[in-house]
Design a protein around this motif. Sequence first.
Motif, PDB file in Angstrom:
ATOM      1  N   ALA A 177       0.778  -1.141  -0.130  1.00 27.54           N
ATOM      2  CA  ALA A 177      -0.054  -0.066   0.002  1.00 27.54           C
ATOM      3  C   ALA A 177       0.891   1.182  -0.230  1.00 27.54           C
ATOM      4  O   ALA A 177       1.923   1.300   0.733  1.00 27.54           O
ATOM      5  CB  ALA A 177      -0.897   0.018   1.338  1.00 27.54           C
ATOM      6  N   PRO A 178       0.684   2.424  -0.961  1.00 24.39           N
ATOM      7  CA  PRO A 178       1.488   3.403  -0.887  1.00 24.39           C
ATOM      8  C   PRO A 178       1.303   4.327   0.496  1.00 24.39           C
ATOM      9  O   PRO A 178       0.652   5.289   0.191  1.00 24.39           O
ATOM     10  CB  PRO A 178       0.930   4.259  -2.194  1.00 24.39           C
ATOM     11  N   ILE A 179       1.724   4.069   1.417  1.00 24.00           N
ATOM     12  CA  ILE A 179       1.542   4.716   2.655  1.00 24.00           C
ATOM     13  C   ILE A 179       3.177   5.193   3.277  1.00 24.00           C
ATOM     14  O   ILE A 179       3.984   4.455   2.831  1.00 24.00           O
ATOM     15  CB  ILE A 179       0.730   3.860   3.699  1.00 24.00           C
ATOM     16  N   LEU A 180       2.937   5.773   4.263  1.00 28.81           N
ATOM     17  CA  LEU A 180       4.277   6.063   5.062  1.00 28.81           C
ATOM     18  C   LEU A 180       3.860   5.610   6.541  1.00 28.81           C
ATOM     19  O   LEU A 180       2.886   5.760   7.142  1.00 28.81           O
ATOM     20  CB  LEU A 180       4.413   7.625   5.091  1.00 28.81           C
ATOM     21  N   THR A 291     -15.820  17.268   2.479  1.00 28.47           N
ATOM     22  CA  THR A 291     -14.311  16.703   2.957  1.00 28.47           C
ATOM     23  C   THR A 291     -13.636  16.588   1.589  1.00 28.47           C
ATOM     24  O   THR A 291     -12.466  16.128   1.973  1.00 28.47           O
ATOM     25  CB  THR A 291     -14.555  15.240   3.407  1.00 28.47           C
ATOM     26  N   ALA A 292     -13.990  17.078   0.670  1.00 27.84           N
ATOM     27  CA  ALA A 292     -13.141  17.154  -0.505  1.00 27.84           C
ATOM     28  C   ALA A 292     -11.911  17.816  -0.503  1.00 27.84           C
ATOM     29  O   ALA A 292     -10.956  17.660  -1.223  1.00 27.84           O
ATOM     30  CB  ALA A 292     -13.930  17.577  -1.877  1.00 27.84           C
ATOM     31  N   HIS A 293     -11.456  18.638   0.581  1.00 25.03           N
ATOM     32  CA  HIS A 293     -10.437  19.351   0.454  1.00 25.03           C
ATOM     33  C   HIS A 293      -9.093  18.507   1.129  1.00 25.03           C
ATOM     34  O   HIS A 293      -8.095  18.798   1.252  1.00 25.03           O
ATOM     35  CB  HIS A 293     -10.595  20.605   1.296  1.00 25.03           C
ATOM     36  N   ARG A 294      -9.522  17.416   2.034  1.00 25.30           N
ATOM     37  CA  ARG A 294      -8.701  16.682   2.724  1.00 25.30           C
ATOM     38  C   ARG A 294      -7.725  15.867   1.756  1.00 25.30           C
ATOM     39  O   ARG A 294      -8.052  15.211   0.813  1.00 25.30           O
ATOM     40  CB  ARG A 294      -9.230  15.495   3.482  1.00 25.30           C
ATOM     41  N   ARG A 295      -6.446  15.896   2.041  1.00 25.50           N
ATOM     42  CA  ARG A 295      -5.468  15.364   1.290  1.00 25.50           C
ATOM     43  C   ARG A 295      -4.771  14.356   1.777  1.00 25.50           C
ATOM     44  O   ARG A 295      -4.507  13.151   1.067  1.00 25.50           O
ATOM     45  CB  ARG A 295      -4.236  16.621   0.905  1.00 25.50           C
ATOM     46  N   PHE A 296      -4.211  14.233   3.333  1.00 25.42           N
ATOM     47  CA  PHE A 296      -3.657  12.913   3.759  1.00 25.42           C
ATOM     48  C   PHE A 296      -4.351  13.077   4.987  1.00 25.42           C
ATOM     49  O   PHE A 296      -4.688  13.915   5.911  1.00 25.42           O
ATOM     50  CB  PHE A 296      -2.274  13.546   3.924  1.00 25.42           C
ATOM     51  N   GLU A 310      -6.340  -2.573  13.690  1.00 20.97           N
ATOM     52  CA  GLU A 310      -5.389  -2.393  12.524  1.00 20.97           C
ATOM     53  C   GLU A 310      -5.891  -1.866  11.605  1.00 20.97           C
ATOM     54  O   GLU A 310      -7.181  -2.023  10.947  1.00 20.97           O
ATOM     55  CB  GLU A 310      -4.713  -3.513  12.329  1.00 20.97           C
ATOM     56  N   VAL A 311      -4.853  -1.027  10.798  1.00 19.92           N
ATOM     57  CA  VAL A 311      -5.452  -0.225   9.499  1.00 19.92           C
ATOM     58  C   VAL A 311      -5.162  -0.838   8.332  1.00 19.92           C
ATOM     59  O   VAL A 311      -3.900  -1.541   8.168  1.00 19.92           O
ATOM     60  CB  VAL A 311      -4.787   1.178   9.485  1.00 19.92           C
ATOM     61  N   SER A 312      -5.941  -1.375   7.374  1.00 19.19           N
ATOM     62  CA  SER A 312      -5.712  -2.060   6.408  1.00 19.19           C
ATOM     63  C   SER A 312      -6.126  -1.281   4.962  1.00 19.19           C
ATOM     64  O   SER A 312      -7.129  -0.452   5.237  1.00 19.19           O
ATOM     65  CB  SER A 312      -6.264  -3.354   6.242  1.00 19.19           C
ATOM     66  N   PHE A 313      -5.635  -1.598   3.794  1.00 19.66           N
ATOM     67  CA  PHE A 313      -5.877  -0.782   2.575  1.00 19.66           C
ATOM     68  C   PHE A 313      -6.519  -1.831   1.348  1.00 19.66           C
ATOM     69  O   PHE A 313      -5.423  -2.534   0.850  1.00 19.66           O
ATOM     70  CB  PHE A 313      -4.792  -0.034   2.146  1.00 19.66           C
ATOM     71  N   PRO A 314      -7.567  -2.163   1.342  1.00 27.40           N
ATOM     72  CA  PRO A 314      -7.968  -3.297   0.706  1.00 27.40           C
ATOM     73  C   PRO A 314      -7.782  -3.505  -0.770  1.00 27.40           C
ATOM     74  O   PRO A 314      -7.450  -4.224  -1.243  1.00 27.40           O
ATOM     75  CB  PRO A 314      -9.613  -3.309   0.778  1.00 27.40           C
ATOM     76  N   SER A 334      -7.803   9.578  -0.492  1.00 21.27           N
ATOM     77  CA  SER A 334      -8.311   8.991  -1.594  1.00 21.27           C
ATOM     78  C   SER A 334      -8.230   7.400  -1.431  1.00 21.27           C
ATOM     79  O   SER A 334      -8.999   6.599  -2.011  1.00 21.27           O
ATOM     80  CB  SER A 334      -7.770   9.072  -2.998  1.00 21.27           C
ATOM     81  N   LEU A 335      -7.401   6.899  -0.652  1.00 22.73           N
ATOM     82  CA  LEU A 335      -7.078   5.400  -0.431  1.00 22.73           C
ATOM     83  C   LEU A 335      -8.397   4.742   0.174  1.00 22.73           C
ATOM     84  O   LEU A 335      -8.800   5.310   1.513  1.00 22.73           O
ATOM     85  CB  LEU A 335      -5.867   4.964   0.203  1.00 22.73           C
ATOM     86  N   LEU A 336      -8.845   3.665  -0.043  1.00 23.03           N
ATOM     87  CA  LEU A 336      -9.741   2.854   0.652  1.00 23.03           C
ATOM     88  C   LEU A 336      -9.216   2.326   1.862  1.00 23.03           C
ATOM     89  O   LEU A 336      -8.077   1.681   1.649  1.00 23.03           O
ATOM     90  CB  LEU A 336     -10.381   1.831  -0.368  1.00 23.03           C
ATOM     91  N   HIS A 337      -9.628   2.590   2.948  1.00 25.01           N
ATOM     92  CA  HIS A 337      -9.008   2.038   4.190  1.00 25.01           C
ATOM     93  C   HIS A 337     -10.129   1.485   5.288  1.00 25.01           C
ATOM     94  O   HIS A 337     -11.457   2.170   5.091  1.00 25.01           O
ATOM     95  CB  HIS A 337      -8.050   3.007   4.657  1.00 25.01           C
ATOM     96  N   ARG A 338      -9.780   0.766   5.989  1.00 16.95           N
ATOM     97  CA  ARG A 338     -10.520   0.212   7.061  1.00 16.95           C
ATOM     98  C   ARG A 338      -9.783   0.031   8.389  1.00 16.95           C
ATOM     99  O   ARG A 338      -8.555  -0.009   8.450  1.00 16.95           O
ATOM    100  CB  ARG A 338     -11.366  -1.077   6.902  1.00 16.95           C
TER     101      ARG A 338
END
Length: 390
Positions: A177-180, A291-296, A310-314, A334-338
């Motif tokens: 997943a493209p995360i930091l 919420t469209a202004h949110r970037r990260f 735990e956080v995941s990115f399906p 923009s990433l789907l996460h749960r």
Amino acid sequence: MKASLQLDDLPLLTPGDPAPLFVQRSASNPRYTFGSAAGRYLVLCFFGSAADAHAQAALRAVYQRPDIFDDDRACFFGVSIDREDEATGRVTNRIPGYRQFWDFDLAVSRLYGIATRSRTPEAGPIAVARKWIVVDPTMRVLASIPFQADRSDLEEVMTLLDALPPPERHAGVEIMAPILFLPRVFEPAVCRHLIGLYEAQGGEESGFMREISGKTVGVTDPGFKRRKDYMIEDRALISSLQARFLRRVVPEIEKVHQFKATRMERYIVSCYSAEDGGHFSAHRDNTTKGTAHRRFAVSVNLNDDFDGGEVSFPEYGPRSFKAPPGGAVVFSCSLLHRVSKVTRGKRYAFLPFLYDDAAARLREENAQFLVDQGAEYRAAMPEPAEQSKI
């Protein structure tokens, strides 16, 4: 309805193209968000009407393969443009694995190039180019297979699905997943202080934003999200937290994404508790006007004595992430996460959003669509706690 026509004015989706996202009424949900199904293979079948023999054969073919359509490996979505399919009940959901969209306004069919954009249902019969669209777990088109007069498309679709690797290896390798993932954002003393604030003050049930009739509305649904939040109002503490983000988070985002965050939204200590069944189902953080202004998004864990949560990115496989105390997971909104259900203890976290001055102007423009708090937002006004510059 005319069958299997090739229309010159339709956009053509080809492998590698992003699958258009949409919200449409389904057989069980008045506003099904298609993008929330990412993380497995998705098969859209634009069959037109279930009264048609080819459409009936297509539905029989997929219903015979629950080994494929099990909501883990793949999901099937039929797309009907015939109101009689709903009225007569001849097409229904079969959970797990099978769902139906009612596309009577042709919004999805036009988006996917199935129906011409220049006609409306009120103008008479609509020509459609019926086909199957297969989408990969990252919401990119994998295949586009038109209906064929000899129905050979049915075998072609099933042969393709049988040959696909497991969803987590759809790209040929397991992808990240493209995360930091950043340890050491907050010191232990800061984590303990924030947890102490929550424990002393308690939290209130936290909802989420939905677009309803053109407005961004806060709603609650314990089946979708269960979390309690404490709002930080101490300006000195907020400044202290901002300083750590400026030194330890913002430079990493700029290095990796060439994005300079200058604004911070929301100063909360959140608690996902096993006692409450704390969790947050798959979602994206920027899908409404409000919420469209949110970037990260940034998720800073404050403790580690819990299980689950735990956080995941399906879209990028089943791997989940649990940052150490004081550590952060940073990702595009923009990433789907749960967030998985907490099964033991309590997960405490600091959960802000980051954006820049350009996004602040967008936030101001969209403030008119907010029903609850935030409608007074102005990008240039003195910054209260919830919209601070950093």
